[in-house]
Design a protein around this motif. Structure first.
Motif, PDB file in Angstrom:
ATOM      1  N   ALA A  63      15.483   9.021  -7.289  1.00 25.47           N
ATOM      2  CA  ALA A  63      14.874  10.050  -8.136  1.00 25.47           C
ATOM      3  C   ALA A  63      13.366  10.135  -7.948  1.00 25.47           C
ATOM      4  O   ALA A  63      12.622  10.351  -8.896  1.00 25.47           O
ATOM      5  CB  ALA A  63      15.219   9.777  -9.597  1.00 25.47           C
ATOM      6  N   SER A  64      12.912  10.009  -6.705  1.00 25.45           N
ATOM      7  CA  SER A  64      11.492  10.224  -6.406  1.00 25.45           C
ATOM      8  C   SER A  64      11.203  11.723  -6.409  1.00 25.45           C
ATOM      9  O   SER A  64      12.112  12.547  -6.575  1.00 25.45           O
ATOM     10  CB  SER A  64      11.154   9.640  -5.035  1.00 25.45           C
ATOM     11  OG  SER A  64      11.855  10.360  -4.021  1.00 25.45           O
ATOM     12  N   GLU A  65       9.962  12.079  -6.191  1.00 26.11           N
ATOM     13  CA  GLU A  65       9.602  13.500  -6.142  1.00 26.11           C
ATOM     14  C   GLU A  65      10.339  14.216  -5.013  1.00 26.11           C
ATOM     15  O   GLU A  65      10.754  15.358  -5.152  1.00 26.11           O
ATOM     16  CB  GLU A  65       8.086  13.643  -5.972  1.00 26.11           C
ATOM     17  CG  GLU A  65       7.597  15.082  -5.998  1.00 26.11           C
ATOM     18  CD  GLU A  65       6.090  15.200  -5.906  1.00 26.11           C
ATOM     19  OE1 GLU A  65       5.595  16.332  -5.765  1.00 26.11           O
ATOM     20  OE2 GLU A  65       5.407  14.156  -5.961  1.00 26.11           O
ATOM     21  N   ASN A  81       0.823  -1.216   0.000  1.00 25.78           N
ATOM     22  CA  ASN A  81       0.000   0.000   0.000  1.00 25.78           C
ATOM     23  C   ASN A  81       0.856   1.265   0.000  1.00 25.78           C
ATOM     24  O   ASN A  81       0.427   2.315   0.496  1.00 25.78           O
ATOM     25  CB  ASN A  81      -0.975   0.022   1.184  1.00 25.78           C
ATOM     26  CG  ASN A  81      -2.025  -1.077   1.087  1.00 25.78           C
ATOM     27  OD1 ASN A  81      -2.373  -1.525  -0.004  1.00 25.78           O
ATOM     28  ND2 ASN A  81      -2.513  -1.530   2.231  1.00 25.78           N
ATOM     29  N   VAL A  82       2.060   1.155  -0.542  1.00 27.02           N
ATOM     30  CA  VAL A  82       2.951   2.307  -0.730  1.00 27.02           C
ATOM     31  C   VAL A  82       3.235   2.392  -2.226  1.00 27.02           C
ATOM     32  O   VAL A  82       3.936   1.549  -2.773  1.00 27.02           O
ATOM     33  CB  VAL A  82       4.270   2.141   0.050  1.00 27.02           C
ATOM     34  CG1 VAL A  82       5.200   3.321  -0.230  1.00 27.02           C
ATOM     35  CG2 VAL A  82       3.998   2.011   1.546  1.00 27.02           C
ATOM     36  N   ILE A  83       2.660   3.386  -2.881  1.00 26.63           N
ATOM     37  CA  ILE A  83       2.837   3.471  -4.327  1.00 26.63           C
ATOM     38  C   ILE A  83       4.304   3.654  -4.677  1.00 26.63           C
ATOM     39  O   ILE A  83       4.871   2.897  -5.464  1.00 26.63           O
ATOM     40  CB  ILE A  83       1.983   4.623  -4.904  1.00 26.63           C
ATOM     41  CG1 ILE A  83       0.500   4.331  -4.702  1.00 26.63           C
ATOM     42  CG2 ILE A  83       2.282   4.800  -6.400  1.00 26.63           C
ATOM     43  CD1 ILE A  83       0.022   3.036  -5.354  1.00 26.63           C
ATOM     44  N   GLU A  84       4.948   4.663  -4.091  1.00 25.05           N
ATOM     45  CA  GLU A  84       6.371   4.880  -4.316  1.00 25.05           C
ATOM     46  C   GLU A  84       7.036   5.236  -2.998  1.00 25.05           C
ATOM     47  O   GLU A  84       6.599   6.148  -2.304  1.00 25.05           O
ATOM     48  CB  GLU A  84       6.629   5.984  -5.343  1.00 25.05           C
ATOM     49  CG  GLU A  84       8.102   6.216  -5.604  1.00 25.05           C
ATOM     50  CD  GLU A  84       8.401   7.020  -6.860  1.00 25.05           C
ATOM     51  OE1 GLU A  84       9.591   7.230  -7.163  1.00 25.05           O
ATOM     52  OE2 GLU A  84       7.446   7.432  -7.544  1.00 25.05           O
ATOM     53  N   ASP A  85       8.090   4.486  -2.661  1.00 27.27           N
ATOM     54  CA  ASP A  85       8.858   4.764  -1.458  1.00 27.27           C
ATOM     55  C   ASP A  85       9.866   5.867  -1.807  1.00 27.27           C
ATOM     56  O   ASP A  85      10.704   5.670  -2.691  1.00 27.27           O
ATOM     57  CB  ASP A  85       9.580   3.493  -1.010  1.00 27.27           C
ATOM     58  CG  ASP A  85      10.093   3.588   0.410  1.00 27.27           C
ATOM     59  OD1 ASP A  85       9.806   4.595   1.079  1.00 27.27           O
ATOM     60  OD2 ASP A  85      10.783   2.653   0.850  1.00 27.27           O
TER      61      ASP A  85
END
Length: 259
Positions: A227-229, A195-199
């Motif tokens: 390179a996440s938001e 339930n974590v779209i992007e860590d």
């Protein structure tokens, strides 16, 4: 119950990976810990019990349940130990976890963790991977997580996955990575099964990523950019069975849970 929120793998607020940390005298009921993690909606909420100045029990919960290894919440907990009740001797604290004893050492303003390296094995690149990521990987490996290799940093940064299809892929998490321009590698980590779209910055994912690039680039020390938001930087040191992960941390908030 007091709860801290720490941005890990960054020295700036609102970057890195936020983790909630609760220090408790005894383990709360598992359902309560899961509910706190679901309410927080962070990638992980950590719960720690102090056994001595330099030894703690530690557990991690995602919004989807308990997990066996977490980097950023361990770094966040180690940071808080040194900020609030540093060991009287030495500069290390040990956490007893589902993945064994994990040590966090303070080196200047960096917090270095010794984690187990995941053994990764080459697996075929599939059409399902290409459809899930929107780009076909050039290679793929499987450990606890799926590790998909791509041609360029821009592919990683611009990737727009289909998360319903990502959820169907092998691996607990799905990590994507490529050789970097400024850094040794760039990556992103997806965890829809938890339930974590992007860590935002994934320490345990880098126990796959760092060993891969260390062998690929023929060097032990790897500087990895997530390179996440929110972005984040991990300083890795591959030592065969052990992968050392170091980073900064920044306290965001201290609050009280009304339980």
């Amino acid at each position: 119950m007091k709860m801290y929120v720490v941005d890990a793998f960054t020295d700036k607020m609102f970057q890195g990976n936020p983790a909630a940390v609760c220090f408790v005298d005894v383990w709360p009921d598992d359902e309560l810990m899961r509910n706190i993690a679901m309410e927080n909606k962070f990638s992980e909420t950590a719960f720690a019990i102090r056994k001595s100045d330099d030894y703690y029990d530690l557990r991690w919960f995602t919004p989807g349940g308990e997990i066996d290894l977490c980097g950023h919440a361990t770094l966040a907990t180690g940071y808080l130990v040194f900020e609030n009740s540093a060991p009287k001797e030495g500069n290390s604290v040990t956490f007893n976890t589902q993945s064994g004893e994990l040590k966090v050492t303070k080196n200047g303003d960096l917090y270095e963790m010794e984690f187990p390296s995941y053994e990764i094995k080459s697996v075929p690149v599939t059409d399902d991977m290409a459809e899930a990521f929107g780009i076909r990987p050039v290679a793929a490996y499987l450990g606890r997580d799926l590790l998909a290799i791509f041609d360029s940093e821009e592919q990683i940064k611009n990737m727009q996955p289909n998360f319903e299809k990502v959820k169907q892929l092998d691996g607990l998490l799905q990590n994507v990575t490529a050789n970097g321009e400024k850094y040794d590698c760039v990556s992103r980590s997806f965890a829809p099964k938890l339930n974590v779209i992007e860590d935002p910055v994934c320490g345990s994912g880098h126990c796959h990523i760092i060993p891969y690039w260390a062998k690929k680039l023929n060097k032990n020390k790897i500087v990895a950019f997530q390179a996440s938001e929110r972005t984040g930087i991990i300083y890795g040191d591959y030592q065969n069975e052990v992968t050392k992960l170091a980073g900064h941390a920044h306290l965001y908030s201290i609050g009280q849970l009304n339980l």
